[in-house]
Design an enzyme around this catalytic site. Sequence first.
Site, PDB file in Angstrom:
ATOM      1  N   ARG A  53       0.862  -1.192   0.000  1.00  6.60           N
ATOM      2  CA  ARG A  53       0.000   0.000   0.000  1.00  6.60           C
ATOM      3  C   ARG A  53       0.896   1.240   0.000  1.00  6.60           C
ATOM      4  O   ARG A  53       1.923   1.266   0.682  1.00  6.60           O
ATOM      5  CB  ARG A  53      -0.921   0.035   1.235  1.00  6.60           C
TER       6      ARG A  53
ATOM      7  N   GLU B  84      -2.432   7.635  -4.925  1.00  5.59           N
ATOM      8  CA  GLU B  84      -2.760   7.008  -6.214  1.00  5.59           C
ATOM      9  C   GLU B  84      -4.222   7.162  -6.618  1.00  5.59           C
ATOM     10  O   GLU B  84      -4.562   7.066  -7.798  1.00  5.59           O
ATOM     11  CB  GLU B  84      -2.387   5.522  -6.191  1.00  5.59           C
TER      12      GLU B  84
ATOM     13  N   HIS C 287      -0.658   0.058  -9.763  1.00  7.64           N
ATOM     14  CA  HIS C 287      -1.436  -0.910  -8.975  1.00  7.64           C
ATOM     15  C   HIS C 287      -1.935  -2.068  -9.853  1.00  7.64           C
ATOM     16  O   HIS C 287      -3.134  -2.343  -9.916  1.00  7.64           O
ATOM     17  CB  HIS C 287      -2.606  -0.217  -8.276  1.00  7.64           C
TER      18      HIS C 287
HETATM   19  P1  NAD Z   1      -1.744 -11.085   4.832  1.00  7.85           P
HETATM   20  O1  NAD Z   1      -2.752 -10.544   5.772  1.00  7.85           O
HETATM   21  O2  NAD Z   1      -1.813 -12.528   4.434  1.00  7.85           O
HETATM   22  O3  NAD Z   1      -0.263 -10.837   5.404  1.00  7.85           O
HETATM   23  C1  NAD Z   1       0.127  -9.639   5.997  1.00  7.85           C
HETATM   24  C2  NAD Z   1       1.258  -9.967   6.958  1.00  7.85           C
HETATM   25  O4  NAD Z   1       1.746  -8.733   7.473  1.00  7.85           O
HETATM   26  C3  NAD Z   1       0.824 -10.815   8.154  1.00  7.85           C
HETATM   27  O5  NAD Z   1       1.712 -11.910   8.320  1.00  7.85           O
HETATM   28  C4  NAD Z   1       0.905  -9.865   9.334  1.00  7.85           C
HETATM   29  O6  NAD Z   1       1.273 -10.501  10.555  1.00  7.85           O
HETATM   30  C5  NAD Z   1       2.004  -8.931   8.858  1.00  7.85           C
HETATM   31  N1  NAD Z   1       2.012  -7.645   9.559  1.00  7.85           N
HETATM   32  C6  NAD Z   1       0.975  -6.956  10.093  1.00  7.85           C
HETATM   33  N2  NAD Z   1       1.423  -5.828  10.684  1.00  7.85           N
HETATM   34  C7  NAD Z   1       2.767  -5.831  10.499  1.00  7.85           C
HETATM   35  C8  NAD Z   1       3.799  -4.941  10.874  1.00  7.85           C
HETATM   36  N3  NAD Z   1       3.522  -3.833  11.586  1.00  7.85           N
HETATM   37  N4  NAD Z   1       5.060  -5.229  10.516  1.00  7.85           N
HETATM   38  C9  NAD Z   1       5.350  -6.364   9.823  1.00  7.85           C
HETATM   39  N5  NAD Z   1       4.406  -7.250   9.442  1.00  7.85           N
HETATM   40  C10 NAD Z   1       3.144  -6.977   9.781  1.00  7.85           C
HETATM   41  O7  NAD Z   1      -1.808 -10.141   3.559  1.00  7.85           O
HETATM   42  P2  NAD Z   1      -1.340 -10.485   2.072  1.00  7.85           P
HETATM   43  O8  NAD Z   1      -2.454 -11.162   1.336  1.00  7.85           O
HETATM   44  O9  NAD Z   1      -0.006 -11.141   2.114  1.00  7.85           O
HETATM   45  O10 NAD Z   1      -1.224  -9.023   1.470  1.00  7.85           O
HETATM   46  C11 NAD Z   1      -0.235  -8.110   1.923  1.00  7.85           C
HETATM   47  C12 NAD Z   1      -0.611  -6.730   1.433  1.00  7.85           C
HETATM   48  O11 NAD Z   1      -0.479  -6.712   0.000  1.00  7.85           O
HETATM   49  C13 NAD Z   1      -2.099  -6.386   1.660  1.00  7.85           C
HETATM   50  O12 NAD Z   1      -2.276  -5.785   2.900  1.00  7.85           O
HETATM   51  C14 NAD Z   1      -2.398  -5.420   0.535  1.00  7.85           C
HETATM   52  O13 NAD Z   1      -2.241  -4.122   1.045  1.00  7.85           O
HETATM   53  C15 NAD Z   1      -1.327  -5.705  -0.506  1.00  7.85           C
HETATM   54  N6  NAD Z   1      -1.861  -6.155  -1.787  1.00  7.85           N
HETATM   55  C16 NAD Z   1      -1.499  -5.466  -2.900  1.00  7.85           C
HETATM   56  C17 NAD Z   1      -1.962  -5.864  -4.135  1.00  7.85           C
HETATM   57  C18 NAD Z   1      -1.555  -5.146  -5.410  1.00  7.85           C
HETATM   58  O14 NAD Z   1      -2.163  -5.370  -6.468  1.00  7.85           O
HETATM   59  N7  NAD Z   1      -0.527  -4.321  -5.380  1.00  7.85           N
HETATM   60  C19 NAD Z   1      -2.824  -6.983  -4.236  1.00  7.85           C
HETATM   61  C20 NAD Z   1      -3.151  -7.666  -3.058  1.00  7.85           C
HETATM   62  C21 NAD Z   1      -2.665  -7.258  -1.832  1.00  7.85           C
END
Ligand code: NAD
Length: 335
Positions: free
Chosen positions: A234, A263, A295
Amino acid sequence: MTITVFSTKRWVRDALDEANGRHAYQIRYLEARLERETAALAEGSDAVCIFVNDNADRDTIEVLAERGVKMIALRCAGFNNVDLRAADDHGIIVARVPAYSPHAVAEHAVGLLLTLNRKLHRAYNRIREGNFALDGLMGFDLHGKTVGIVGTGTIGRIFAGIMRGFGTHVVAYDRYPNDELVASGVEYVSLKELYQRSDVISLHCPLTHETYHLINTYAISAMKRGVMIINTSRGALIDSLAVIEGLKNGRIGSVALDVYEEEADLFFEDLSGEVIQDDVFVRLLTFPNVLITAHQAFFTREAVGNIATTTLANIAEFVAKSECANCITAQNAYG
Ligand code: NAD
């Protein structure tokens, strides 16, 4: 069941129409983004369906509730754009698509890393102009380097596996270390140590109050000189002004962004004939060592199909049981 879909693009409509073959819901498609000013357009709908740059803040949710909306169905995993407490207060259920293709995002992050390192974006343009010189295109062997991953959830874990395949040493930071990753050789370290040791840092944690501007001047000053930073998570995880300063003074070697804090005013639209007003974004575009995609990390056939199928399945489950497994509340999201 009537659903108003905000931020519709042709590919959204195609995917939802196909998935709706199993449900036959009445779907109203709007190009407008959801925000307080547009929320009244959901009048008469049981659910609204929104994406990453829609804004379901408290004011917006109040309007939705007044218009009889009972569910916000997110077509994405992240839910930082929804005020979950406001939704709870108004009895509106929020559901998301927790994993539609984590491979799509992890693979895009790898694509950004390789492109940026080997300067393929610059080479592509050069070759088209008949410039076959190699000056300025030198990269580094990824093999043997240290890659730091912040957030080892669904996407971060897949990214870690791919990086291990490249022969890198993977260090990670997450509040909840993953045993399988540890067994595979990933080393969990403090955030500070991750900054100090990593040649490449990839962000895969959600945007929360805690992670807002995680990459700021202070964090950058702890990093290895010349570090590569990749953000497919994000935009607001990164303080863009701090990154610009880091690029100018050479502390940061290169940056790849699939997301950007502001964005919402840019991405997903064709602005090629317009003057971009965001000076910070335009400054980022001027660096040869910055690579930006709009994105699109999620944007594969598989992911878009899964998003549509799961979004409508979430709505179907809500209709049947007044709840659904992919629902998120302030309680289960923030504790
Ligand atoms: P997820 O919930 O499976 O994993 C997130 C991880 O981050 C978890 O293991 C959690 O414990 C950890 N976390 C939470 N707070 C934290 C912190 N302060 N420091 C370090 N780690 C921390 O999520 P995901 O499916 O792996 O997705 C990750 C991120 O990717 C989503 O939050 C979303 O914002 C982003 N995303 C982007 C796109 C894109 O098209 N660019 C698509 C999907 C998801």
